[in-house]
Design a protein around this motif. Structure first.
Motif, short mmCIF file in Angstrom:
data_model
loop_
_atom_site.label_atom_id
_atom_site.label_comp_id
_atom_site.label_asym_id
_atom_site.label_seq_id
_atom_site.Cartn_x
_atom_site.Cartn_y
_atom_site.Cartn_z
N GLY A 159 0.81 -1.21 0.00
CA GLY A 159 0.00 0.00 0.00
C GLY A 159 0.84 1.26 0.00
N ALA A 160 1.93 1.24 0.79
CA ALA A 160 2.83 2.40 0.83
C ALA A 160 3.50 2.62 -0.52
N VAL A 161 3.92 1.54 -1.18
CA VAL A 161 4.54 1.65 -2.50
C VAL A 161 3.56 2.24 -3.50
N ALA A 162 2.29 1.79 -3.46
CA ALA A 162 1.28 2.30 -4.38
C ALA A 162 1.08 3.80 -4.20
N SER A 163 1.01 4.25 -2.94
CA SER A 163 0.85 5.68 -2.68
C SER A 163 2.08 6.46 -3.13
N ALA A 164 3.26 5.89 -2.92
CA ALA A 164 4.48 6.56 -3.34
C ALA A 164 4.53 6.73 -4.85
N VAL A 165 4.06 5.72 -5.57
CA VAL A 165 4.01 5.79 -7.03
C VAL A 165 3.05 6.90 -7.48
N VAL A 166 1.90 6.97 -6.83
CA VAL A 166 0.92 8.01 -7.16
C VAL A 166 1.50 9.39 -6.88
N MET A 167 2.14 9.56 -5.72
CA MET A 167 2.73 10.85 -5.38
C MET A 167 3.84 11.23 -6.35
N THR A 168 4.69 10.28 -6.70
CA THR A 168 5.79 10.56 -7.63
C THR A 168 5.25 10.97 -8.99
N ALA A 169 4.26 10.22 -9.49
CA ALA A 169 3.67 10.55 -10.78
C ALA A 169 2.97 11.90 -10.73
N GLY A 170 2.26 12.17 -9.63
CA GLY A 170 1.55 13.44 -9.51
C GLY A 170 2.49 14.63 -9.48
N VAL A 171 3.58 14.52 -8.71
CA VAL A 171 4.55 15.61 -8.63
C VAL A 171 5.21 15.83 -9.99
N THR A 172 5.52 14.73 -10.69
CA THR A 172 6.16 14.83 -12.01
C THR A 172 5.25 15.52 -13.01
N VAL A 173 3.97 15.12 -13.05
CA VAL A 173 3.02 15.70 -14.01
C VAL A 173 2.75 17.17 -13.69
N LEU A 174 2.46 17.48 -12.43
CA LEU A 174 2.17 18.86 -12.05
C LEU A 174 3.39 19.76 -12.22
N GLY A 175 4.59 19.17 -12.06
CA GLY A 175 5.80 19.96 -12.24
C GLY A 175 6.01 20.40 -13.67
N ARG A 176 5.37 19.72 -14.61
CA ARG A 176 5.48 20.08 -16.02
C ARG A 176 4.36 21.00 -16.48
N THR A 177 3.45 21.34 -15.57
CA THR A 177 2.35 22.24 -15.91
C THR A 177 2.82 23.68 -15.74
N PRO A 178 2.90 24.47 -16.81
CA PRO A 178 3.51 25.80 -16.72
C PRO A 178 2.76 26.78 -15.83
N ARG A 179 1.46 26.60 -15.66
CA ARG A 179 0.69 27.58 -14.90
C ARG A 179 0.65 27.27 -13.39
N ILE A 180 1.22 26.15 -12.99
CA ILE A 180 1.22 25.77 -11.58
C ILE A 180 2.66 25.62 -11.12
N SER A 181 3.04 26.34 -10.07
CA SER A 181 4.39 26.21 -9.55
C SER A 181 4.56 24.85 -8.88
N GLN A 182 5.81 24.42 -8.76
CA GLN A 182 6.07 23.12 -8.17
C GLN A 182 5.59 23.06 -6.73
N ASP A 183 5.84 24.12 -5.96
CA ASP A 183 5.40 24.14 -4.57
C ASP A 183 3.88 24.03 -4.45
N THR A 184 3.17 24.71 -5.37
CA THR A 184 1.71 24.64 -5.35
C THR A 184 1.24 23.23 -5.62
N GLY A 185 1.82 22.58 -6.62
CA GLY A 185 1.44 21.21 -6.94
C GLY A 185 1.72 20.25 -5.81
N ILE A 186 2.89 20.41 -5.19
CA ILE A 186 3.25 19.54 -4.06
C ILE A 186 2.28 19.76 -2.91
#
Length: 284
Positions: free
Chosen positions: A67-94
């Motif tokens: 379960g922890a690994v699954a959540s970590a994968v979701v968090m990693t993917a989410g941070v990666t995707v939001l970090g590539r969104t130009p209108r959202i800063s990385q801190d905001t996405g995190i």
């Protein structure tokens, strides 16, 4: 001498010591980059973001680590995707992912009255409950972390000190960032059941930060951070045994104390030698 050795004659304390040593090594590899890149908030967010997966695994009688690994994968993917969104800063996405995942985890926990003990273990860990199979998994995690660190060292260096050069050299900084997030997730997942998510940053950040004034290279920071973490583990377990305090919290508190002592000693050293400001470790 008996005061130092008596606790470690007990089998479960021996396993706790070995578990803490392995976790210290894993956290040193990932935590060095966290400190150098100023990613402490991300580490905190990812550690708390494990709660939904752990809660779901406990609710359905599954493996908490899965379960922890699954959540970590979701968090990693989410941070990666939001970090590539130009209108959202990385801190905001995190921050959004942090609140969203933590809220989801609390909602899942609130659906059952049987989570009190499990949630306490998730938040604060239970280093004295380390089993032999946990040591095996930590050993595998250390090998994976070491392999990723060696193979990605050049790309991580360029990403940390000169992202533009990383792109020019074809080191694919976006991929390197994603791999670095995965390494951070691995360290957090491997550590959360030892010291808990609230205390995992103690071993993830404090030892590398304590090593920073004394090391002259990134590899030096990693090695010294691992030694500081191991010293905090040994000393924390020793103090916990004699003072009857929570073992995981004592280990984390000692790691933070070593950070303050390290920087105090570093400040005194520089006052005696030169007024020069200490620099970041060189890229090696």
């Amino acid at each position: 001498m008996e005061w130092l050795t008596a606790p470690f004659e007990v089998t479960f304390v021996q396993r706790a010591l070995w578990g803490g040593i392995l976790v210290s090594a894993i956290c040193a590899l990932a935590g060095t980059w966290v400190v150098l890149r100023g990613m402490a908030f991300l580490g905190d967010a990812m550690s708390h973001g494990l709660l939904p997966g752990v809660a779901l695994a406990a609710l359905f009688g599954g493996n908490l680590l899965v379960g922890a690994v699954a959540s970590a994968v979701v968090m990693t993917a989410g941070v990666t995707v939001l970090g590539r969104t130009p209108r959202i800063s990385q801190d905001t996405g995190i921050g959004l992912l942090f609140v969203g995942m933590l809220s989801l985890g609390v909602i899942i926990v609130s659906r059952s009255q049987s989570f009190a003990v499990d949630l306490t273990g998730f938040l604060f860990g239970d280093v004295l409950a380390v089993r032999e199979q946990d040591l095996f998994l930590l050993g595998v995690a250390l090998l994976v972390a070491l392999t990723v660190s060696v193979l990605g060292h050049r790309a991580f260096l360029a990403l940390t000190f000169d992202p533009r050069k990383a792109r020019t050299l074809g080191l694919r900084p976006r991929l390197a960032h994603a791999v670095l997030l995965a390494l951070l997730g691995l360290a957090i997942v491997a550590s959360f059941h030892i010291v808990g998510t609230l205390l995992v940053l103690g071993l993830l950040i404090a030892p590398p930060a304590a090593a920073l004034p004394w090391a002259h290279s990134v590899r030096g920071v990693m090695l010294l951070a691992a030694l500081v973490g191991m010293a905090a583990t040994f000393g924390g377990l020793l103090l916990s045994w004699h003072l009857s305090t929570a073992a995981g919290a004592t280990v984390a508190a000692l790691a933070v104390s070593l950070f303050f002592l390290s920087h105090l000693a570093s400040g005194l050293r520089h006052r005696r030698t030169s007024p020069a400001t200490p620099a970041l470790p060189k890229a090696d």
